[in-house]
Design a protein around this motif. Structure first.
Motif, PDB file in Angstrom:
ATOM      1  N   GLN A 166    -111.944  21.813  54.175  1.00  0.00           N
ATOM      2  CA  GLN A 166    -111.809  22.164  55.587  1.00  0.00           C
ATOM      3  C   GLN A 166    -110.561  21.537  56.200  1.00  0.00           C
ATOM      4  O   GLN A 166    -109.918  22.139  57.068  1.00  0.00           O
ATOM      5  CB  GLN A 166    -113.049  21.714  56.360  1.00  0.00           C
ATOM      6  CG  GLN A 166    -114.312  22.472  56.001  1.00  0.00           C
ATOM      7  CD  GLN A 166    -114.240  23.936  56.365  1.00  0.00           C
ATOM      8  OE1 GLN A 166    -113.540  24.330  57.299  1.00  0.00           O
ATOM      9  NE2 GLN A 166    -114.952  24.761  55.621  1.00  0.00           N
ATOM     10  N   THR A 170    -107.979  23.815  58.166  1.00  0.00           N
ATOM     11  CA  THR A 170    -107.782  23.615  59.608  1.00  0.00           C
ATOM     12  C   THR A 170    -106.523  22.842  59.942  1.00  0.00           C
ATOM     13  O   THR A 170    -105.981  22.999  61.038  1.00  0.00           O
ATOM     14  CB  THR A 170    -108.989  22.870  60.204  1.00  0.00           C
ATOM     15  OG1 THR A 170    -109.114  21.588  59.574  1.00  0.00           O
ATOM     16  CG2 THR A 170    -110.267  23.654  59.987  1.00  0.00           C
ATOM     17  N   LEU A 227    -105.827  25.720  67.917  1.00  0.00           N
ATOM     18  CA  LEU A 227    -106.969  25.539  67.026  1.00  0.00           C
ATOM     19  C   LEU A 227    -108.237  26.166  67.604  1.00  0.00           C
ATOM     20  O   LEU A 227    -109.122  26.575  66.846  1.00  0.00           O
ATOM     21  CB  LEU A 227    -107.189  24.061  66.748  1.00  0.00           C
ATOM     22  CG  LEU A 227    -106.118  23.390  65.887  1.00  0.00           C
ATOM     23  CD1 LEU A 227    -106.543  21.979  65.509  1.00  0.00           C
ATOM     24  CD2 LEU A 227    -105.828  24.192  64.624  1.00  0.00           C
ATOM     25  N   THR A 231    -109.255  28.110  64.659  1.00  0.00           N
ATOM     26  CA  THR A 231    -110.285  27.426  63.884  1.00  0.00           C
ATOM     27  C   THR A 231    -111.684  27.672  64.428  1.00  0.00           C
ATOM     28  O   THR A 231    -112.617  27.897  63.654  1.00  0.00           O
ATOM     29  CB  THR A 231    -109.994  25.911  63.865  1.00  0.00           C
ATOM     30  OG1 THR A 231    -108.660  25.708  63.376  1.00  0.00           O
ATOM     31  CG2 THR A 231    -110.960  25.187  62.977  1.00  0.00           C
ATOM     32  N   ARG A 266    -117.023  20.472  58.871  1.00  0.00           N
ATOM     33  CA  ARG A 266    -116.082  21.126  59.777  1.00  0.00           C
ATOM     34  C   ARG A 266    -115.718  20.231  60.959  1.00  0.00           C
ATOM     35  O   ARG A 266    -114.563  20.168  61.371  1.00  0.00           O
ATOM     36  CB  ARG A 266    -116.682  22.449  60.269  1.00  0.00           C
ATOM     37  CG  ARG A 266    -116.733  23.530  59.184  1.00  0.00           C
ATOM     38  CD  ARG A 266    -117.519  24.758  59.640  1.00  0.00           C
ATOM     39  NE  ARG A 266    -117.303  25.888  58.748  1.00  0.00           N
ATOM     40  CZ  ARG A 266    -117.932  26.051  57.592  1.00  0.00           C
ATOM     41  NH1 ARG A 266    -118.822  25.152  57.181  1.00  0.00           N
ATOM     42  NH2 ARG A 266    -117.678  27.101  56.833  1.00  0.00           N
ATOM     43  N   LEU A 270    -111.928  18.641  61.551  1.00  0.00           N
ATOM     44  CA  LEU A 270    -111.140  18.860  62.770  1.00  0.00           C
ATOM     45  C   LEU A 270    -110.817  17.541  63.465  1.00  0.00           C
ATOM     46  O   LEU A 270    -109.769  17.407  64.099  1.00  0.00           O
ATOM     47  CB  LEU A 270    -111.899  19.792  63.712  1.00  0.00           C
ATOM     48  CG  LEU A 270    -111.029  20.645  64.646  1.00  0.00           C
ATOM     49  CD1 LEU A 270    -110.064  21.483  63.828  1.00  0.00           C
ATOM     50  CD2 LEU A 270    -111.894  21.547  65.504  1.00  0.00           C
TER      51      LEU A 270
END
Length: 379
Positions: A166, A170, A227, A231, A266, A270
């Motif tokens: 991830q 991202t 994002l 994302t 996730r 991030l």
């Protein structure tokens, strides 16, 4: 004898006082015929209209309901109390159906809708929906934090491979577009600053304008908005597709926690990616401003760096402090909207759009609140 209609409902006008004769079987079998005959009458009939029930052969609940509709509730109750009119079983049935129909409220006339009322109604529904979404988000954030606290104490349950995958998706894959966008915005800010400040002979302050704007606001804000669109929508589409294909139910059936398996990697990814991308955005924006200053204002790179060195460190820290908060909320909103998908492709698209809108709205709202707070605190 003059008889009108059919054998189920007859109007006998041969006598001095015309009477309405109820005959035949008033049952479900003859319901359609009875409805057609009643449609031609003004219901209920007048209280003075004479009624003859001597030829009524059969009566069930459906026929009793039509009979109450024909006679009215008050007259039906009166007939059910007269011992010589109907047998006891039919009187009891007629009384029961009449009492039940009295309890059914009549259809209220539609209220007149005015423009102001409709607008207020839509505003109220919007506020109610906003409150429900806010409560759902707060509950989901609490669930994420509880699962994270429980998982941190058990290293064997860490999803390291999913976390780094991830982070690549991202963070690493988003770095080029973030750098390009902030470079161009930095150049635009420098152009605007040079255009305005040159009128006052203060072109040298364009360097401070670019530095302040990107260290405090533009760096983290532009990255978070990018994002949020890139994302958060991906998180919603991925989890929503799994929900539509019943893969989430399969995960629960296997005894696994979807929050731990899908959400935590996730969120943590991030939390790592957004601060790093924010730093890249700050450097790219300042570099874009430096390039414009060098080409249009004759400010050498050495002079630009010398002026930039005088910018207080607190502006950089304020900008970087916002990044983890924005990252957590963007990831939480994207994952929550994915879990809301009902199972169709249209639902996936609707919730993907909703996640992007909500993420951008929350980011801008919190950034404005943080700017006001820092201004009042003198930071």
């Amino acid at each position: 004898m003059n008889i009108a209609s059919t054998d189920l409902l007859q109007l006998d006008s041969s006598s001095a006082v015309p009477s309405l004769r109820i005959a035949g079987a008033w049952t479900l079998h003859n319901y359609a015929r009875l409805e057609q005959q009643l449609a031609s009458l003004a219901l209920p009939i007048a209280p003075s209209q004479a009624i003859d029930l001597q030829q009524l052969e059969a009566l069930d609940t459906a026929g009793a309901a039509l009979l109450v509709k024909l006679l009215g509730n008050s007259r039906s109750r009166q007939l059910s109390e007269q011992l010589d009119v109907l047998p006891a079983a039919r009187r009891a049935l007629l009384a029961t159906v009449s009492a039940a129909l009295e309890q059914i409220p009549g259809a209220a006339p539609p209220a007149k809708q005015h423009g102001l009322n409709l607008w207020l109604e839509q505003l109220g529904r919007g506020m109610e929906g906003f409150g429900q979404q806010l409560l759902a988000l707060l509950g989901f954030i609490g669930l994420i934090l509880a699962t994270l606290a429980r998982t941190l104490l058990q290293p064997s349950r860490w999803r390291v491979t999913a976390l780094f995958a991830q982070v690549q998706q991202t963070g690493l894959n988003a770095a080029p577009i973030v750098a390009l966008l902030t470079f161009l915005v930095g150049a635009v800010v420098a152009f605007l600053g040079a255009t305005v400040l040159s009128r006052f002979g203060a072109s040298i302050y364009t360097v401070m304008l670019v530095a302040f704007s990107f260290l405090r606001e533009f760096g983290v804000l532009l990255t978070a908005i990018l994002l949020a669109g890139r994302t958060a929508s991906a998180f919603t589409a991925q989890i929503g597709s799994m929900k539509a294909n019943e893969e989430i139910d399969a995960i629960r059936t296997l005894g696994l926690n979807p929050i731990e398996l899908l959400v935590l990697p996730r969120v943590l990814a991030l939390l790592i990616s957004l601060p790093l991308l924010t730093f890249v955005a700050m450097l790219s924006g300042i570099f874009g401003g430096a390039l414009v200053c060098t080409l249009t204002l004759d400010i050498s790179p050495a002079l630009f760096l010398s002026i930039l060195h005088d910018v207080p460190l607190k502006h950089f820290l304020v900008g970087m402090a916002k990044a983890p908060l924005f990252a957590f909320l963007i990831a939480a909103i994207g994952c929550l909207e994915g879990f809301k998908v009902s199972g169709s492709a249209a639902s996936v698209g609707a919730h993907t759009t909703s996640s992007v809108v909500q993420s951008i709205f929350v980011v801008i709202l919190l950034d404005a609140a943080a700017a006001l707070f820092c201004m009042e605190m003198g930071w």
